[in-house]
Scaffold this motif. Structure first.
Motif, PDB file in Angstrom:
ATOM      1  N   UNK A   8      22.317   9.644  70.703  1.00  0.00           N
ATOM      2  CA  UNK A   8      23.108   9.664  71.855  1.00  0.00           C
ATOM      3  C   UNK A   8      24.553  10.512  71.922  1.00  0.00           C
ATOM      4  N   UNK A   9      25.131  10.467  70.645  1.00  0.00           N
ATOM      5  CA  UNK A   9      26.260  11.418  70.660  1.00  0.00           C
ATOM      6  C   UNK A   9      25.937  12.775  70.770  1.00  0.00           C
ATOM      7  N   UNK A  10      24.929  13.283  69.984  1.00  0.00           N
ATOM      8  CA  UNK A  10      24.413  14.642  69.949  1.00  0.00           C
ATOM      9  C   UNK A  10      23.977  15.171  71.238  1.00  0.00           C
ATOM     10  N   UNK A  11      23.314  14.262  72.089  1.00  0.00           N
ATOM     11  CA  UNK A  11      22.706  14.615  73.314  1.00  0.00           C
ATOM     12  C   UNK A  11      23.873  14.585  74.321  1.00  0.00           C
ATOM     13  N   UNK A  12      24.763  13.663  74.291  1.00  0.00           N
ATOM     14  CA  UNK A  12      25.872  13.744  75.196  1.00  0.00           C
ATOM     15  C   UNK A  12      26.759  14.889  75.266  1.00  0.00           C
ATOM     16  N   UNK A  13      26.986  15.400  74.079  1.00  0.00           N
ATOM     17  CA  UNK A  13      27.800  16.513  73.918  1.00  0.00           C
ATOM     18  C   UNK A  13      26.959  17.838  74.314  1.00  0.00           C
ATOM     19  N   UNK A  14      25.828  18.110  74.220  1.00  0.00           N
ATOM     20  CA  UNK A  14      25.086  19.026  74.714  1.00  0.00           C
ATOM     21  C   UNK A  14      25.099  19.046  76.234  1.00  0.00           C
ATOM     22  N   UNK A  15      24.650  17.788  76.959  1.00  0.00           N
ATOM     23  CA  UNK A  15      24.730  17.520  78.117  1.00  0.00           C
ATOM     24  C   UNK A  15      25.947  17.996  79.036  1.00  0.00           C
ATOM     25  N   UNK A  41      15.369  26.446  78.310  1.00  0.00           N
ATOM     26  CA  UNK A  41      15.486  25.813  77.117  1.00  0.00           C
ATOM     27  C   UNK A  41      14.944  24.467  76.765  1.00  0.00           C
ATOM     28  N   UNK A  42      14.628  24.180  75.526  1.00  0.00           N
ATOM     29  CA  UNK A  42      14.288  22.851  75.225  1.00  0.00           C
ATOM     30  C   UNK A  42      15.222  22.406  74.035  1.00  0.00           C
ATOM     31  N   UNK A  43      15.834  21.312  74.369  1.00  0.00           N
ATOM     32  CA  UNK A  43      16.921  20.439  73.084  1.00  0.00           C
ATOM     33  C   UNK A  43      16.063  19.489  72.513  1.00  0.00           C
ATOM     34  N   UNK A  44      16.522  19.441  71.271  1.00  0.00           N
ATOM     35  CA  UNK A  44      15.733  18.263  70.649  1.00  0.00           C
ATOM     36  C   UNK A  44      16.726  17.993  69.297  1.00  0.00           C
ATOM     37  N   UNK A  45      16.570  16.687  68.843  1.00  0.00           N
ATOM     38  CA  UNK A  45      17.540  16.205  67.655  1.00  0.00           C
ATOM     39  C   UNK A  45      16.424  15.570  66.647  1.00  0.00           C
ATOM     40  N   UNK A  46      16.431  16.236  65.448  1.00  0.00           N
ATOM     41  CA  UNK A  46      15.259  15.790  64.337  1.00  0.00           C
ATOM     42  C   UNK A  46      16.071  15.380  63.284  1.00  0.00           C
ATOM     43  N   UNK A  86      21.945  31.629  72.652  1.00  0.00           N
ATOM     44  CA  UNK A  86      22.161  30.865  71.325  1.00  0.00           C
ATOM     45  C   UNK A  86      23.470  30.995  71.011  1.00  0.00           C
ATOM     46  N   UNK A  87      24.173  31.891  71.053  1.00  0.00           N
ATOM     47  CA  UNK A  87      25.628  31.673  70.731  1.00  0.00           C
ATOM     48  C   UNK A  87      26.451  30.742  71.518  1.00  0.00           C
ATOM     49  N   UNK A  88      26.099  30.619  72.870  1.00  0.00           N
ATOM     50  CA  UNK A  88      26.625  29.396  73.691  1.00  0.00           C
ATOM     51  C   UNK A  88      26.360  27.924  73.042  1.00  0.00           C
ATOM     52  N   UNK A  89      25.076  27.788  72.773  1.00  0.00           N
ATOM     53  CA  UNK A  89      24.853  26.699  72.110  1.00  0.00           C
ATOM     54  C   UNK A  89      25.381  26.418  70.930  1.00  0.00           C
ATOM     55  N   UNK A  90      25.600  27.499  69.733  1.00  0.00           N
ATOM     56  CA  UNK A  90      26.148  27.249  68.692  1.00  0.00           C
ATOM     57  C   UNK A  90      27.652  26.992  68.901  1.00  0.00           C
ATOM     58  N   UNK A  91      28.381  27.619  69.696  1.00  0.00           N
ATOM     59  CA  UNK A  91      29.780  27.329  70.128  1.00  0.00           C
ATOM     60  C   UNK A  91      30.199  25.925  70.533  1.00  0.00           C
ATOM     61  N   UNK A  92      28.996  25.273  71.260  1.00  0.00           N
ATOM     62  CA  UNK A  92      29.127  23.867  71.487  1.00  0.00           C
ATOM     63  C   UNK A  92      29.366  22.852  70.496  1.00  0.00           C
ATOM     64  N   UNK A  93      28.686  23.093  69.481  1.00  0.00           N
ATOM     65  CA  UNK A  93      28.852  22.055  68.222  1.00  0.00           C
ATOM     66  C   UNK A  93      29.593  22.749  67.218  1.00  0.00           C
ATOM     67  N   UNK A  94      30.145  23.983  67.094  1.00  0.00           N
ATOM     68  CA  UNK A  94      31.012  24.650  66.147  1.00  0.00           C
ATOM     69  C   UNK A  94      32.082  23.697  65.884  1.00  0.00           C
ATOM     70  N   UNK A  95      32.528  23.164  64.679  1.00  0.00           N
ATOM     71  CA  UNK A  95      33.767  22.477  64.441  1.00  0.00           C
ATOM     72  C   UNK A  95      33.785  21.093  65.218  1.00  0.00           C
TER      73      UNK A  95
END
Length: 135
Positions: A8-15, A41-46, A86-95
């Motif tokens: 839930x937390x990871x998906x909420x951050x992405x969305x 794009x396809x998002x997943x948490x594994x 890819x860079x935008x996705x990485x920036x969402x979670x960086x730090x």
């Protein structure tokens, strides 16, 4: 329970941070056929390895895992746009850390995949995370 909190937390951050103009699909949801003439794009948490972190009267578990974004570009669209995504996705979670401080983000990996039969160009991005929660 802890995995569902992580999802839930990871998906909420992405969305909340991702550009919704790009068709976005989520793993483990009803299958949809993407328009392969446009980027998507396809998002997943594994989740991966889970192990005790602390014992005693108040034990914790360490849950390791990866957040994935598969980026699909139409034939002849070029690699620059895929790597920009890819860079935008990485920036969402960086730090980033979850609001409850349980999830920590580590390194990211980006890898190009061979083109599919239809010539679609694919870049996969994975971001490692660790979640420490009460057992």
């Amino acid at each position: 329970m802890s995995r569902s909190l992580d999802f839930a937390a990871l998906r909420e951050r992405f969305v909340t941070e991702w550009d919704d103009e790009i068709a976005t699909f989520f793993a483990n949801e009803e299958a949809e056929d993407p328009d392969e003439s446009e980027p998507y794009v396809r998002f997943s948490v594994n989740p991966g390895n889970r192990a005790p972190y602390l014992g005693g009267s108040d034990p914790m578990d360490s849950q390791l895992g990866r957040i994935w974004l598969q980026i699909f570009m139409p034939k002849n669209r070029g690699t620059v746009e895929a790597y920009d995504l890819a860079d935008r996705f990485i920036a969402i979670f960086k730090g980033w850390r979850s609001d409850d401080d349980a999830i920590r983000i580590y390194q990211s990996d980006t890898m190009q995949q061979p083109s599919g039969e239809n010539g679609t160009y694919q870049v996969n991005v994975s971001i490692a995370y660790e979640s420490l929660r009460r057992a």
